[in-house]
Design a protein around this motif. Structure first.
Motif, PDB file in Angstrom:
ATOM      1  N   LEU A 108       5.638  -3.399   7.624  1.00  0.00           N
ATOM      2  CA  LEU A 108       6.510  -3.848   8.704  1.00  0.00           C
ATOM      3  C   LEU A 108       5.676  -4.216   9.926  1.00  0.00           C
ATOM      4  O   LEU A 108       4.612  -3.636  10.150  1.00  0.00           O
ATOM      5  N   PRO A 109       6.157  -5.133  10.754  1.00  0.00           N
ATOM      6  CA  PRO A 109       5.446  -5.438  12.001  1.00  0.00           C
ATOM      7  C   PRO A 109       5.309  -4.167  12.844  1.00  0.00           C
ATOM      8  O   PRO A 109       6.229  -3.353  12.909  1.00  0.00           O
ATOM      9  N   GLY A 110       4.158  -4.008  13.443  1.00  0.00           N
ATOM     10  CA  GLY A 110       3.924  -2.827  14.269  1.00  0.00           C
ATOM     11  C   GLY A 110       3.750  -1.553  13.460  1.00  0.00           C
ATOM     12  O   GLY A 110       4.029  -0.463  13.934  1.00  0.00           O
ATOM     13  N   ALA A 111       3.259  -1.673  12.237  1.00  0.00           N
ATOM     14  CA  ALA A 111       3.109  -0.515  11.357  1.00  0.00           C
ATOM     15  C   ALA A 111       2.017   0.423  11.853  1.00  0.00           C
ATOM     16  O   ALA A 111       0.982  -0.002  12.351  1.00  0.00           O
ATOM     17  N   MET A 112       2.254   1.704  11.679  1.00  0.00           N
ATOM     18  CA  MET A 112       1.264   2.726  11.994  1.00  0.00           C
ATOM     19  C   MET A 112       0.273   2.819  10.840  1.00  0.00           C
ATOM     20  O   MET A 112       0.639   2.629   9.686  1.00  0.00           O
ATOM     21  N   GLY A 113      -0.973   3.129  11.184  1.00  0.00           N
ATOM     22  CA  GLY A 113      -1.995   3.293  10.173  1.00  0.00           C
ATOM     23  C   GLY A 113      -3.003   4.347  10.581  1.00  0.00           C
ATOM     24  O   GLY A 113      -3.023   4.795  11.724  1.00  0.00           O
ATOM     25  N   VAL A 114      -3.850   4.726   9.635  1.00  0.00           N
ATOM     26  CA  VAL A 114      -4.877   5.738   9.848  1.00  0.00           C
ATOM     27  C   VAL A 114      -6.242   5.099   9.625  1.00  0.00           C
ATOM     28  O   VAL A 114      -6.476   4.460   8.599  1.00  0.00           O
ATOM     29  N   VAL A 115      -7.128   5.284  10.580  1.00  0.00           N
ATOM     30  CA  VAL A 115      -8.462   4.707  10.507  1.00  0.00           C
ATOM     31  C   VAL A 115      -9.287   5.437   9.447  1.00  0.00           C
ATOM     32  O   VAL A 115      -9.315   6.673   9.404  1.00  0.00           O
ATOM     33  N   THR A 116      -9.959   4.654   8.596  1.00  0.00           N
ATOM     34  CA  THR A 116     -10.818   5.229   7.556  1.00  0.00           C
ATOM     35  C   THR A 116     -12.260   4.754   7.690  1.00  0.00           C
ATOM     36  O   THR A 116     -13.085   5.043   6.840  1.00  0.00           O
ATOM     37  N   GLY A 117     -12.567   4.052   8.723  1.00  0.00           N
ATOM     38  CA  GLY A 117     -13.884   3.443   8.947  1.00  0.00           C
ATOM     39  C   GLY A 117     -13.634   2.137   9.666  1.00  0.00           C
ATOM     40  O   GLY A 117     -12.973   2.110  10.694  1.00  0.00           O
ATOM     41  N   ARG A 118     -14.100   1.050   9.092  1.00  0.00           N
ATOM     42  CA  ARG A 118     -13.813  -0.266   9.678  1.00  0.00           C
ATOM     43  C   ARG A 118     -12.399  -0.731   9.358  1.00  0.00           C
ATOM     44  O   ARG A 118     -11.912  -1.688   9.928  1.00  0.00           O
ATOM     45  N   GLN A 119     -11.778  -0.051   8.415  1.00  0.00           N
ATOM     46  CA  GLN A 119     -10.417  -0.401   8.003  1.00  0.00           C
ATOM     47  C   GLN A 119      -9.469   0.722   8.381  1.00  0.00           C
ATOM     48  O   GLN A 119      -9.890   1.865   8.594  1.00  0.00           O
ATOM     49  N   ALA A 120      -8.184   0.359   8.446  1.00  0.00           N
ATOM     50  CA  ALA A 120      -7.121   1.345   8.625  1.00  0.00           C
ATOM     51  C   ALA A 120      -6.182   1.207   7.447  1.00  0.00           C
ATOM     52  O   ALA A 120      -5.972   0.115   6.931  1.00  0.00           O
ATOM     53  N   VAL A 121      -5.639   2.319   7.010  1.00  0.00           N
ATOM     54  CA  VAL A 121      -4.680   2.337   5.918  1.00  0.00           C
ATOM     55  C   VAL A 121      -3.287   2.381   6.531  1.00  0.00           C
ATOM     56  O   VAL A 121      -2.990   3.251   7.353  1.00  0.00           O
ATOM     57  N   HIS A 122      -2.445   1.424   6.141  1.00  0.00           N
ATOM     58  CA  HIS A 122      -1.052   1.338   6.586  1.00  0.00           C
ATOM     59  C   HIS A 122      -0.163   1.506   5.366  1.00  0.00           C
ATOM     60  O   HIS A 122      -0.496   1.019   4.282  1.00  0.00           O
ATOM     61  N   LEU A 123       0.973   2.147   5.518  1.00  0.00           N
ATOM     62  CA  LEU A 123       1.897   2.286   4.406  1.00  0.00           C
ATOM     63  C   LEU A 123       2.794   1.058   4.354  1.00  0.00           C
ATOM     64  O   LEU A 123       3.473   0.724   5.322  1.00  0.00           O
ATOM     65  N   ALA A 124       2.791   0.376   3.225  1.00  0.00           N
ATOM     66  CA  ALA A 124       3.600  -0.823   3.024  1.00  0.00           C
ATOM     67  C   ALA A 124       4.634  -0.556   1.931  1.00  0.00           C
ATOM     68  O   ALA A 124       4.694   0.541   1.381  1.00  0.00           O
ATOM     69  N   GLU A 125       5.403  -1.561   1.606  1.00  0.00           N
ATOM     70  CA  GLU A 125       6.485  -1.416   0.621  1.00  0.00           C
ATOM     71  C   GLU A 125       6.024  -0.792  -0.681  1.00  0.00           C
ATOM     72  O   GLU A 125       6.715   0.027  -1.267  1.00  0.00           O
ATOM     73  N   ARG A 126       4.878  -1.208  -1.177  1.00  0.00           N
ATOM     74  CA  ARG A 126       4.399  -0.735  -2.477  1.00  0.00           C
ATOM     75  C   ARG A 126       3.285   0.295  -2.363  1.00  0.00           C
ATOM     76  O   ARG A 126       2.582   0.562  -3.330  1.00  0.00           O
ATOM     77  N   GLY A 127       3.098   0.848  -1.204  1.00  0.00           N
ATOM     78  CA  GLY A 127       2.055   1.841  -1.015  1.00  0.00           C
ATOM     79  C   GLY A 127       1.069   1.401   0.044  1.00  0.00           C
ATOM     80  O   GLY A 127       1.265   0.397   0.726  1.00  0.00           O
ATOM     81  N   PRO A 128      -0.005   2.140   0.194  1.00  0.00           N
ATOM     82  CA  PRO A 128      -0.974   1.856   1.248  1.00  0.00           C
ATOM     83  C   PRO A 128      -1.663   0.492   1.102  1.00  0.00           C
ATOM     84  O   PRO A 128      -1.964   0.056  -0.001  1.00  0.00           O
ATOM     85  N   VAL A 129      -1.855  -0.168   2.242  1.00  0.00           N
ATOM     86  CA  VAL A 129      -2.634  -1.400   2.325  1.00  0.00           C
ATOM     87  C   VAL A 129      -3.701  -1.188   3.388  1.00  0.00           C
ATOM     88  O   VAL A 129      -3.540  -0.374   4.287  1.00  0.00           O
ATOM     89  N   ARG A 130      -4.793  -1.918   3.279  1.00  0.00           N
ATOM     90  CA  ARG A 130      -5.899  -1.778   4.225  1.00  0.00           C
ATOM     91  C   ARG A 130      -6.020  -3.020   5.091  1.00  0.00           C
ATOM     92  O   ARG A 130      -5.854  -4.128   4.607  1.00  0.00           O
ATOM     93  N   ARG A 131      -6.312  -2.782   6.363  1.00  0.00           N
ATOM     94  CA  ARG A 131      -6.445  -3.837   7.362  1.00  0.00           C
ATOM     95  C   ARG A 131      -7.621  -3.507   8.261  1.00  0.00           C
ATOM     96  O   ARG A 131      -7.875  -2.330   8.511  1.00  0.00           O
ATOM     97  N   PRO A 132      -8.326  -4.494   8.776  1.00  0.00           N
ATOM     98  CA  PRO A 132      -9.405  -4.192   9.733  1.00  0.00           C
ATOM     99  C   PRO A 132      -8.866  -3.453  10.968  1.00  0.00           C
ATOM    100  O   PRO A 132      -7.830  -3.839  11.511  1.00  0.00           O
TER     101      PRO A 132
END
Length: 143
Positions: A108-132
């Motif tokens: 979803l727009p404005g999704a919360m995520g957790v930083v794992t390094g250079r990427q953050a993990v966000h929870l999406a419809e089908r599970g976690p996705v990674r974004r810079p």
């Protein structure tokens, strides 16, 4: 859990607990109030610091119920709620385990995520996705 001048510290071994918690969310579909982005972030924080940094949220099962719950608590947005409980940090200074907010593909727009390094993990419809991480709009310090 340790504390220094009001700051909650990360528990010994937090790195392993953070990684295990993120793995536990792999493949979990997004469900409001049960497996959503804020719930994911809160779970990772509990793994790292031993407590929920945003306790006592009312139950919700839809986006509308979540928004009404925020209003009842006196907040206009999830960011306002988090600001009341956690210190903001510059996105460029976010470290592993910190929370970020921003758009993520499949989430979803404005999704919360957790930083794992250079990427953050966000929870999406089908599970976690990674974004810079640097694509995030705001970040908060966890421990």
């Amino acid at each position: 859990m340790g504390q220094v001048s009001g700051t909650i510290l990360r528990r010994e071994g937090w790195e392993l607990r953070l990684a295990a918690e993120i793995r536990a969310w792999e493949g979990r579909a997004f469900v409001w109030g049960a497996a959503d982005c804020l719930g994911f972030c809160r779970a990772t924080a509990r793994a790292m610091i031993g407590t929920d940094p945003i306790p006592d949220l009312p139950a919700y099962a839809s986006e509308i119920q979540a928004a009404k719950g925020l209003v009842r608590l006196g907040f206009g947005s999830i960011a306002d709620l988090i600001d009341a409980h956690l210190p903001r940090v510059a996105v460029a200074l976010a470290r592993r385990g910190d929370w970020v907010m921003g758009d993520a593909a499949g989430a979803l727009p404005g999704a919360m995520g957790v930083v794992t390094g250079r990427q953050a993990v966000h929870l999406a419809e089908r599970g976690p996705v990674r974004r810079p991480v640097l694509d995030a709009e705001v970040a908060w310090r966890i421990g």
